[in-house]
Structure formats: structure tokens, C-alpha cells
Design a protein around this motif. Structure first.
Motif, PDB file in Angstrom:
ATOM      1  N   TYR A 153     -79.395 -35.603  86.233  1.00 50.10           N
ATOM      2  CA  TYR A 153     -78.356 -35.539  85.210  1.00 50.10           C
ATOM      3  C   TYR A 153     -77.352 -34.422  85.512  1.00 50.10           C
ATOM      4  N   THR A 211     -76.594 -42.105  85.297  1.00 51.47           N
ATOM      5  CA  THR A 211     -75.289 -41.786  84.731  1.00 51.47           C
ATOM      6  C   THR A 211     -74.151 -42.511  85.449  1.00 51.47           C
ATOM      7  N   TRP A 227     -75.482 -45.170  79.885  1.00 48.23           N
ATOM      8  CA  TRP A 227     -76.545 -44.165  79.857  1.00 48.23           C
ATOM      9  C   TRP A 227     -77.814 -44.740  79.231  1.00 48.23           C
TER      10      TRP A 227
END
Length: 488
Positions: free
Chosen positions: A393, A438, A460
Motif C-alpha cells: 500500500y 491499489t 480498492w
């Protein structure tokens, strides 16, 4: 009036060029500051000063890859220059990465992949699958994934593979069914096909050593840390069962989470057939490309028995393409991705190799090994692999993530008693699979997300669900498969 207008236009173009600077000086200074702080910290006990100084340069390099004050290749050149200027390494040692055969394997594979694009063979393969299996939306999604899977062994740029070949087909198919961005029709079929094709590419990238540019980097680091060699065939066999299971489940899961309004797509087969008719019969260049593809695939699998390495195989394939004029030398010169990869790959491999040789990685491994004494290796493998996965992330590049964390996590796993090859492989596989998370995770992500078919929240959300599926499949089913293979 024409002359003044031309001058004004030239001045505007000149001004535009001046404003388009590749250098973000604030981020670059911060990058140097990070390296400088570590450089002047006291050298930890048990480490040589050279190892600590190289570590400072390494951390600054990774910070540069993450913050991107310069293009990746420029960061690599600065890093190499600093290792010599500071006398941390000699010039010969700093350039040693360019002798690494694995680097040349991936660079030559880039050149070979250009043949798929130039000849149109890559698009033809995709259209053939669509024609055969594209009568239903679910079948259409599988046809796109199958195309990606077939092309992936010889195309190390997953951005070129999915973004350059598959994405235009996805967009054309979507629009042919009236699914366009901005008019409320995204969910007809475009949103589904966009998400499935992208997610499938994350899995195909994990299934072959030559399917993603950072895979050989992981293999090189794994050898430095564990002394174990992961071959092209060894990687492919280990990834086959969990990879195929992931590819089978992805379209069905996305179908449930992001259902397309259009379930039947008979026109897709017609669309593909028209495209194939427009392309005409297979051309000589395409036949040559097919022959080279099967040759290099065969030699990558069986070449070791004849003393032909994977890298030599790539050179053989490229030589044939040049002699048959499928590719010209101008094509080779223009393949920017390959030359860019050569630079950053060589520098990162050099840094990783000398961090090991100078004692930094063994020191860290021993330190971590002492800190996790008593922890069962299987739990250590599960927990650290999951942490490694979700730490993506914070990254916008697979390469940056592998460079920053792969060696450290692998060293800790090996120190805990986890099987070295299994540890190296699962982290390498996750170095592709975590791209599912992502819309900025890797090269193909901005291409597909930028189309506008899928909202960020949906991207997401689906990515999070698929990440759990991947972890269960690759640690669970994969673990059983690797046990059968005798890897642990």
C-alpha cells in the motif's frame, strides 16, 4: 502575420520545455538527506564501515525510487556514481552488475517481446481467444486472461503486455457494447472487463520468471541471501498450480463483486473475427515470431540438459529475429524499456550483491535470527509474508518494493528456520500479486484505472478481497503443492 505567430509559438514551446523538468529538487535533497543521516550515524557493532556506508547509499536509492525526484534510471546512475566518489566501492565493483547474466536475460526478453507487438501476433492471439471463447461475458474475460498467460513467458513488461496489447482490445469491446466512460454505461461490461484483465495480469506476472521485470531481481537477491539458485523451470513449476487456480477464480469473483449488466456477448466473437479478417492470414514475420517463441520456450524448459542457459536462449531467440528481419537494429535501439531496465537493474543487483559480500545482510540475518528465537518457522513465514504483501500500500512500484524489503524479509525467514527456496519463492510471487491492491501499485494499474471504467473505491475494495484469495491460495494450496515438489 505568420512570422510573428511562429515566433510566439516557438517561445511558448521553449517555455513549456523549460517547465518540464525531470528533477524535483526538494525530493532529491530529501533523498540525499536520508542517505546522509544514515551515513554519519555510528557504525553498528559487528559491521565494517564500508558495509554501513553502502547501506546508506542503498537506503537513499530506495528512497529515491519511492519519492521519484528523478526517473528510475537517473536515480540508479546517481547511486552508482556515489559508490565510487565516496570510495565505498571501486569503479570496477560498481559496474559489476552489468555482467550479471540474469539482467541480460530480462533485457533480451524485452527485445523479443517487441516482436509480438511489431508483427501484430500478440493482438492476433488475443482476437483468436475472443473469437473462440467470447460468446459470454465470463468466457470473454477468460479469453483475455488466456491471451495474457500465453504471451507472458516472453514479455517481461506487464505494462506493454496488458496495457499495450490487451487494454486496447478491452476498450474496443466495451465500446462496441455501448459501455463508455462518463455516460453512466461503465457497468454494462467495461468495468468488469477492465478489472478482470488487470487482476489476471498480476497473476500471470507471478507465474514466470520472465513475465515481470523485477522477478529476476528477486532471484538474484535470493541467491545472495540463501545461496539457492531458482531456475526458469523451477519458478514456472512452483507457480503453476496456485497460479492456475487464481486465474480460474478471478473472473468468477469479480463477476460477483462487480457484475456486468451484459451477460451474453455474441457480438464479441464477430468483432474479433472482423479484426482477424482485417489482419489477413499469418504473415511471414508472424510465423517467424511463433517459431522463435516455441524455440525459446523449449530451451528455457529443457536447455539446461544441453548446456544452454536461459540467458543464452534469449540471445539465440533475438539473433534469429534479427537475421530473419522480424526485428531491425533500429527496433532494438528504440526499445527504451529494455535499456532503462538494464541501468536500474544492474545498479540494484550490484548494491544487493555487495551488501551481502560486505556483511550487511548476514549481520542483519543473525540479528533477526536472535530476536525471533523460539518462533515456529511456519508462523514466521505466514505472518511476514502477509506483512510483506500489505506493505505494498506504501509503494507505487514492484521494483522499489522488492529492492527495499525483499532481502530483509527473506533473511529473517531463513533465520527463523523457514525453507530457503519456499521463502524466496513466496516472497517473489507476492512481489507480483500485491499489485492487485491499489490503482497505483504497478505499471499496468494507472493504464487500466486511468480509463475511468472503475471507481477508486471499487478498485480498492475488489483488490482487498482478491488479496485475501491470493494469500489463501498461494500459502495454502501452494504450500501443499511445494510439499509435493519436495521444496520443504
Amino acid at each position: 502575420m505568420a512570422l510573428p505567430e511562429r515566433k510566439i509559438q516557438e517561445q511558448q514551446e521553449l517555455k513549456s520545455e523549460k517547465t518540464k523538468s525531470e528533477v524535483d529538487w526538494k525530493r532529491l535533497l530529501l533523498t540525499f538527506l536520508i542517505g546522509g543521516v544514515i551515513w554519519f550515524l555510528p557504525v553498528p557493532q559487528g559491521l565494517e564501515p564500508e558495509a554501513w556506508r553502502l547501506f546508506a547509499i542503498f537506503v537513499a536509492t530506495i528512497a529515491g525510487l519511492i519519492m521519484k525526484p528523478l526517473p528510475m534510471g537517473s536515480i540508479a546512475i546517481l547511486s552508482l556514481t556515489m559508490t565510487v566518489l565516496t570510495q565505498t566501492l571501486t569503479l570496477g565493483e560498481s559496474l559489476s552488475g552489468f555482467q550479471n547474466t540474469t539482467i541480460w536475460l530480462i533485457v533480451i526478453a524485452f527485445f523479443i517481446s517487441r516482436g509480438f507487438i511489431k508483427t501484430g501476433l500478440g493482438s492476433r492471439v488475443a482476437y483468436l481467444f475472443v473469437k473462440r471463447f467470447g460468446k459470454k461475458t465470463l468466457g470473454l474475460s477468460y479469453s483475455l486472461i488466456a491471451s495474457d498467460l500465453l504471451l507472458s513467458p516472453a514479455m517481461p513488461s506487464n505494462t506493454a503486455r496488458s496495457g499495450g496489447i490487451l487494454f486496447p482490445i478491452v476498450k474496443s469491446l466495451s465500446e462496441s457494447y455501448g459501455s463508455r466512460v462518463g455516460d453512466g454505461t461503465e457497468s454494462k461490461i467495461g468495468s468488469y472487463l477492465t478489472k478482470v484483465t488487470f487482476q489476471g495480469d498480476m497473476v500471470t506476472s507471478a507465474m514466470f520468471l520472465t513475465a515481470m521485470a523485477a522477478n529476476p531481481l528477486a532471484v538474484s537477491i535470493a541467491y545472495d541471501v540463501t545461496g539457492e539458485t531458482i531456475t526458469w523451470t523451477g519458478w514456472a513449476v512452483a507457480a503453476f498450480v496456485p497460479g492456475m487456480l487464481s486465474l480460474i477464480l478471478i473472473p468468477m469473483i469479480v463477476f460477483k463483486l462487480n457484475p456486468p449488466e451484459i451477460k451474453e456477448t455474441p457480438a464479441a466473437a464477430t468483432f474479433a473475427e472482423e479484426k482477424l479478417k482485417a489482419m489477413g492470414p499469418l504473415k511471414k514475420a508472424e510465423w517467424s515470431m511463433i517459431a522463435v517463441f516455441f524455440l525459446i520456450l523449449g530451451l528455457w524448459i529443457f536447455g539446461d540438459q544441453f548446456g544452454i542457459s536461459a540467458t543464452l536462449t534469449a540471445f539465440i531467440g533475438l539473433s534469429i529475429l534479427l537475421l530473419s528481419q522480424v526485428l531491425s537494429w533500429n527496433d532494438i535501439k528504440k526499445e527504451e524499456g529494455a535499456w532503462d531496465t538494464l541501468i536500474w537493474f544492474a545498479v540494484l543487483v550490484m548494491l544487493a550483491s555487495f551488501l551481502n559480500e560486505l556483511g550487511m545482510i548476514p549481520w542483519f540475518s543473525e540479528l533477526m535470527g536472535n530476536s525471533i528465537t523460539g518462533v515456529n518457522w511456519m508462523w514466521a513465514l505466514i505472518i511476514l509474508s502477509i506483512v510483506y504483501f500489505y506493505s505494498h500500500y506504501f509503494f507505487a512500484s514492484n521494483t522499489a518494493h522488492v529492492s527495499a524489503m525483499y532481502a530483509a524479509f527473506l533473511a529473517v525467514l531463513v533465520a527463523s528456520g523457514a525453507p530457503p527456496v519456499v521463502s524466496a519463492l513466496i516472497l517473489a510471487f507476492f512481489s507480483n500479486l500485491f499489485g492487485c491492491l491499489t490503482h497505483y501499485s504497478c505499471g499496468p494499474a494507472p493504464v487500466f484505472f486511468g480509463s475511468g471504467y472503475v471507481t477508486q473505491n471499487k478498485w480498492w475494495g475488489i483488490g482487498l478481497v482478491l488479496s485475501i484469495v491470493h494469500i489463501v491460495i498461494w500459502l495454502g494450496v501452494g504450500g501443499v503443492w511445494w510439499k509435493i515438489l519436495g521444496l520443504w
